[in-house]
Design a protein around this motif. Structure first.
Motif, PDB file in Angstrom:
ATOM      1  N   ASP A  57       0.845  -1.205   0.000  1.00 11.78           N
ATOM      2  CA  ASP A  57       0.000   0.000   0.000  1.00 11.78           C
ATOM      3  C   ASP A  57       0.875   1.249   0.000  1.00 11.78           C
ATOM      4  OD1 ASP A  57      -2.256  -1.562   0.170  1.00 11.78           O
ATOM      5  OD2 ASP A  57      -2.366  -1.453   2.353  1.00 11.78           O
ATOM      6  N   SER A  58       2.042   1.130   0.591  1.00 11.05           N
ATOM      7  CA  SER A  58       2.953   2.265   0.708  1.00 11.05           C
ATOM      8  C   SER A  58       3.757   2.456  -0.578  1.00 11.05           C
ATOM      9  CB  SER A  58       3.907   2.008   1.876  1.00 11.05           C
ATOM     10  OG  SER A  58       4.854   3.032   1.954  1.00 11.05           O
ATOM     11  N   PRO A  59       4.035   3.706  -0.968  1.00  8.99           N
ATOM     12  CA  PRO A  59       4.884   3.925  -2.147  1.00  8.99           C
ATOM     13  C   PRO A  59       6.347   3.562  -1.856  1.00  8.99           C
ATOM     14  CG  PRO A  59       4.311   6.020  -1.107  1.00  8.99           C
ATOM     15  CD  PRO A  59       3.582   4.952  -0.341  1.00  8.99           C
ATOM     16  N   HIS A  60       7.086   3.252  -2.892  1.00  9.55           N
ATOM     17  CA  HIS A  60       8.528   2.969  -2.769  1.00  9.55           C
ATOM     18  C   HIS A  60       9.250   3.600  -3.958  1.00  9.55           C
ATOM     19  CE1 HIS A  60       7.916   0.209   0.568  1.00  9.55           C
ATOM     20  NE2 HIS A  60       6.980  -0.425  -0.115  1.00  9.55           N
ATOM     21  N   GLN A  61      10.584   3.660  -3.859  1.00 10.79           N
ATOM     22  CA  GLN A  61      11.377   4.271  -4.926  1.00 10.79           C
ATOM     23  C   GLN A  61      12.764   3.625  -4.973  1.00 10.79           C
ATOM     24  OE1 GLN A  61      12.862   8.270  -4.196  1.00 10.79           O
ATOM     25  NE2 GLN A  61      12.519   8.816  -6.341  1.00 10.79           N
ATOM     26  N   VAL A  62      13.073   3.003  -6.108  1.00 10.96           N
ATOM     27  CA  VAL A  62      14.388   2.380  -6.274  1.00 10.96           C
ATOM     28  C   VAL A  62      15.433   3.484  -6.465  1.00 10.96           C
ATOM     29  CG1 VAL A  62      15.780   0.846  -7.733  1.00 10.96           C
ATOM     30  CG2 VAL A  62      13.380   0.280  -7.238  1.00 10.96           C
ATOM     31  N   THR A  63      16.468   3.438  -5.656  1.00 10.04           N
ATOM     32  CA  THR A  63      17.507   4.475  -5.691  1.00 10.04           C
ATOM     33  C   THR A  63      18.864   3.790  -5.720  1.00 10.04           C
ATOM     34  OG1 THR A  63      16.039   5.925  -4.420  1.00 10.04           O
ATOM     35  CG2 THR A  63      18.366   6.531  -4.483  1.00 10.04           C
ATOM     36  N   VAL A  64      19.518   3.823  -6.892  1.00 12.85           N
ATOM     37  CA  VAL A  64      20.789   3.140  -7.072  1.00 12.85           C
ATOM     38  C   VAL A  64      21.914   4.092  -6.693  1.00 12.85           C
ATOM     39  CG1 VAL A  64      22.254   1.850  -8.680  1.00 12.85           C
ATOM     40  CG2 VAL A  64      19.763   1.802  -8.959  1.00 12.85           C
ATOM     41  N   GLN A  65      22.726   3.637  -5.752  1.00 11.42           N
ATOM     42  CA  GLN A  65      23.809   4.492  -5.275  1.00 11.42           C
ATOM     43  C   GLN A  65      25.077   4.189  -6.057  1.00 11.42           C
ATOM     44  OE1 GLN A  65      22.951   2.459  -1.708  1.00 11.42           O
ATOM     45  NE2 GLN A  65      22.739   4.346  -0.548  1.00 11.42           N
ATOM     46  N   GLY A  66      25.718   5.226  -6.513  1.00 13.88           N
ATOM     47  CA  GLY A  66      26.968   5.047  -7.242  1.00 13.88           C
ATOM     48  C   GLY A  66      27.638   6.390  -7.378  1.00 13.88           C
ATOM     49  N   THR A 118      23.758   9.270  -8.242  1.00  8.73           N
ATOM     50  CA  THR A 118      22.593   8.521  -7.779  1.00  8.73           C
ATOM     51  C   THR A 118      21.522   8.468  -8.859  1.00  8.73           C
ATOM     52  OG1 THR A 118      23.091   9.208  -5.548  1.00  8.73           O
ATOM     53  CG2 THR A 118      20.884   8.372  -5.923  1.00  8.73           C
ATOM     54  N   LEU A 119      20.968   7.270  -9.037  1.00 11.31           N
ATOM     55  CA  LEU A 119      19.951   7.039 -10.062  1.00 11.31           C
ATOM     56  C   LEU A 119      18.637   6.729  -9.354  1.00 11.31           C
ATOM     57  CD1 LEU A 119      19.641   6.509 -13.166  1.00 11.31           C
ATOM     58  CD2 LEU A 119      20.209   4.133 -12.673  1.00 11.31           C
ATOM     59  N   ARG A 120      17.624   7.568  -9.572  1.00 11.78           N
ATOM     60  CA  ARG A 120      16.334   7.351  -8.907  1.00 11.78           C
ATOM     61  C   ARG A 120      15.256   7.047  -9.920  1.00 11.78           C
ATOM     62  NH1 ARG A 120      16.373   9.456  -3.663  1.00 11.78           N
ATOM     63  NH2 ARG A 120      18.134  10.834  -3.316  1.00 11.78           N
ATOM     64  N   THR A 121      14.475   5.990  -9.676  1.00  9.04           N
ATOM     65  CA  THR A 121      13.289   5.752 -10.503  1.00  9.04           C
ATOM     66  C   THR A 121      12.186   6.661  -9.965  1.00  9.04           C
ATOM     67  OG1 THR A 121      12.330   4.067  -9.058  1.00  9.04           O
ATOM     68  CG2 THR A 121      13.921   3.300 -10.712  1.00  9.04           C
ATOM     69  N   PRO A 122      11.095   6.825 -10.707  1.00 11.33           N
ATOM     70  CA  PRO A 122       9.948   7.534 -10.114  1.00 11.33           C
ATOM     71  C   PRO A 122       9.440   6.752  -8.899  1.00 11.33           C
ATOM     72  CG  PRO A 122       9.637   7.173 -12.477  1.00 11.33           C
ATOM     73  CD  PRO A 122      10.829   6.372 -12.074  1.00 11.33           C
ATOM     74  N   GLU A 180      28.823  -4.127 -16.908  1.00 11.16           N
ATOM     75  CA  GLU A 180      28.888  -5.214 -15.928  1.00 11.16           C
ATOM     76  C   GLU A 180      29.241  -4.655 -14.558  1.00 11.16           C
ATOM     77  OE1 GLU A 180      31.574  -8.523 -17.061  1.00 11.16           O
ATOM     78  OE2 GLU A 180      31.417  -7.515 -19.017  1.00 11.16           O
ATOM     79  N   GLY A 181      28.797  -5.340 -13.528  1.00  7.34           N
ATOM     80  CA  GLY A 181      29.156  -4.911 -12.186  1.00  7.34           C
ATOM     81  C   GLY A 181      28.068  -5.215 -11.181  1.00  7.34           C
ATOM     82  N   THR A 182      28.347  -4.830  -9.930  1.00  7.63           N
ATOM     83  CA  THR A 182      27.385  -5.031  -8.860  1.00  7.63           C
ATOM     84  C   THR A 182      26.942  -3.663  -8.372  1.00  7.63           C
ATOM     85  OG1 THR A 182      28.418  -7.107  -8.234  1.00  7.63           O
ATOM     86  CG2 THR A 182      27.037  -6.071  -6.574  1.00  7.63           C
ATOM     87  N   TYR A 183      25.643  -3.461  -8.392  1.00  5.60           N
ATOM     88  CA  TYR A 183      25.084  -2.165  -8.000  1.00  5.60           C
ATOM     89  C   TYR A 183      24.203  -2.334  -6.758  1.00  5.60           C
ATOM     90  CZ  TYR A 183      26.288  -1.189 -12.903  1.00  5.60           C
ATOM     91  OH  TYR A 183      26.932  -1.050 -14.107  1.00  5.60           O
ATOM     92  N   GLY A 184      24.555  -1.625  -5.697  1.00  2.03           N
ATOM     93  CA  GLY A 184      23.717  -1.657  -4.501  1.00  2.03           C
ATOM     94  C   GLY A 184      22.633  -0.604  -4.638  1.00  2.03           C
ATOM     95  N   TYR A 185      21.473  -0.885  -4.103  1.00  2.48           N
ATOM     96  CA  TYR A 185      20.423   0.138  -4.129  1.00  2.48           C
ATOM     97  C   TYR A 185      19.586   0.104  -2.845  1.00  2.48           C
ATOM     98  CZ  TYR A 185      16.908  -3.405  -5.570  1.00  2.48           C
ATOM     99  OH  TYR A 185      16.070  -4.474  -5.625  1.00  2.48           O
ATOM    100  N   ILE A 186      18.870   1.187  -2.620  1.00  2.00           N
ATOM    101  CA  ILE A 186      17.986   1.299  -1.456  1.00  2.00           C
ATOM    102  C   ILE A 186      16.638   1.848  -1.919  1.00  2.00           C
ATOM    103  CG2 ILE A 186      19.856   1.688   0.229  1.00  2.00           C
ATOM    104  CD1 ILE A 186      19.096   4.719   0.115  1.00  2.00           C
TER     105      ILE A 186
END
Ligand code: HEC
Ligand SMILES: [Cu+2]
Length: 271
Positions: free
Chosen positions: A219-228, A231-235, A250-256
């Motif tokens: 029910d709650s909104p969320h937002q993918v935010t890739v840190q590098g 910073t890359l934010r989806t809507p 290629e690589g490993t990307y952490g996100y919150i």
């Protein structure tokens, strides 16, 4: 000269205190939202497992309020909505444990948050973050005002503000009983569900150029935010909505999650 200054100073302070007292009388705020005595005997309209903060939450309202909303009426004037927050019990690995129905198990009580709607109560809230006629307050588990949370009451208004189209009640689907018919959980390569404030799977592997799609079940909104490097934010994605990203390197990307930083995930991109 010195003495004169001192007197001027104390007079100014007395004036400020008097003005503050007058203001406090006119302004509706957390002090007016009483602790909801006996709320745990009201109707529990939703249970919530929050992976991000490892909490189990119970949401309560009086039966007549739940009934009115389930009959399709707006949330009535005088409604009080309550969340009882508990730490979730965890196993040895720090993973929340679940009961037979799949809910997290109640640990230590953490607090009680309240919102109350009364005609005219919104008038003293600045227009920029007014939530209709709702007011907010936070309490400790034993019913004392949570002074620290109440000092930043604006934060409550701001986080609920985007939910204006549902009368600022984020759990309206639970209150109105329309929570069932939940959003579809996605499947397939590159598909990630966001449910119970958890990215599932937490680690997703794709080939370079392949699309990763996140679908919000909560029910709650969320937002993918890739840190590098940048910073890359989806809507922000609402319930049932999806958002996608592609990685060519290629690589490993952490996100919150941009809204709930306790939510973490990882993207592994291979050749
Ligand atoms: C980070 C955003 C955020 C902030 C800040 C916030 N809330 Fe909420 N609130 C939510 C979400 C999300 C829900 C839905 C239930 C849940 O996830 O616990 C919710 C639900 C509620 C509910 C149940 C009714 C409803 O709207 O669904 C109450 C009561 C509540 N919040 C009170 C408060 C109070 C009091 C404060 C300030 C002390 C506050 N909230 C601050 C996000 C927020
Ligand atoms: Cu989130």
């Amino acid at each position: 000269m010195k003495l004169h200054r001192k007197i001027t100073y104390s007079v100014a302070v007395a004036g400020a205190v008097a003005a503050g007292a007058l203001m406090a009388q006119a302004t509706v705020g957390p002090k007016d939202v009483a602790f909801p005595q006996g709320f745990d005997k009201w109707q529990m309209y939703q249970q919530l497992n929050r992976h991000d903060v490892k909490q189990y939450r119970e949401l309560y309202a009086k039966p007549e309020i739940v009934k009115a909303v389930r009959e399709g009426k707006p949330v009535p004037n005088g409604a009080v909505l309550v969340i009882a927050i508990f730490a979730a019990q965890q196993d040895a690995d720090g993973k929340p444990t679940r009961d037979a129905k799949g809910n997290f198990i109640k640990g230590k009580p953490m607090g009680v948050t309240v919102m109350e709607k009364r005609a005219g109560w919104g008038a003293s809230v600045p227009a920029a973050w007014r939530n209709g006629d709702w007011q907010y307050a936070a309490y400790t588990p034993d019913g004392k005002p949570n002074e620290k949370a109440n000092a930043n009451i604006k934060g409550c208004f701001e986080c609920h503000l985007p939910h204006a189209q549902q009368d600022f009640v984020i759990s309206l689907a639970g209150l109105s009983g329309t929570a069932a018919g939940a959003a579809q959980r996605p499947s397939g390569p590159g598909a990630v569900a966001i449910a119970e404030f958890l990215f599932g799977p937490e680690k997703v592997s794709v080939k370079a150029g392949q699309t990763i799609t996140w679908t919000n079940i909560d029910d709650s909104p969320h937002q993918v935010t890739v840190q590098g490097a940048s910073t890359l934010r989806t809507p922000v994605v609402l319930k049932g909505q999806s958002t996608s990203l592609q990685f060519t390197e290629e690589g490993t990307y952490g996100y919150i999650c941009g809204l709930h930083p306790g939510m973490k995930g990882e993207i592994v991109v291979t050749k």
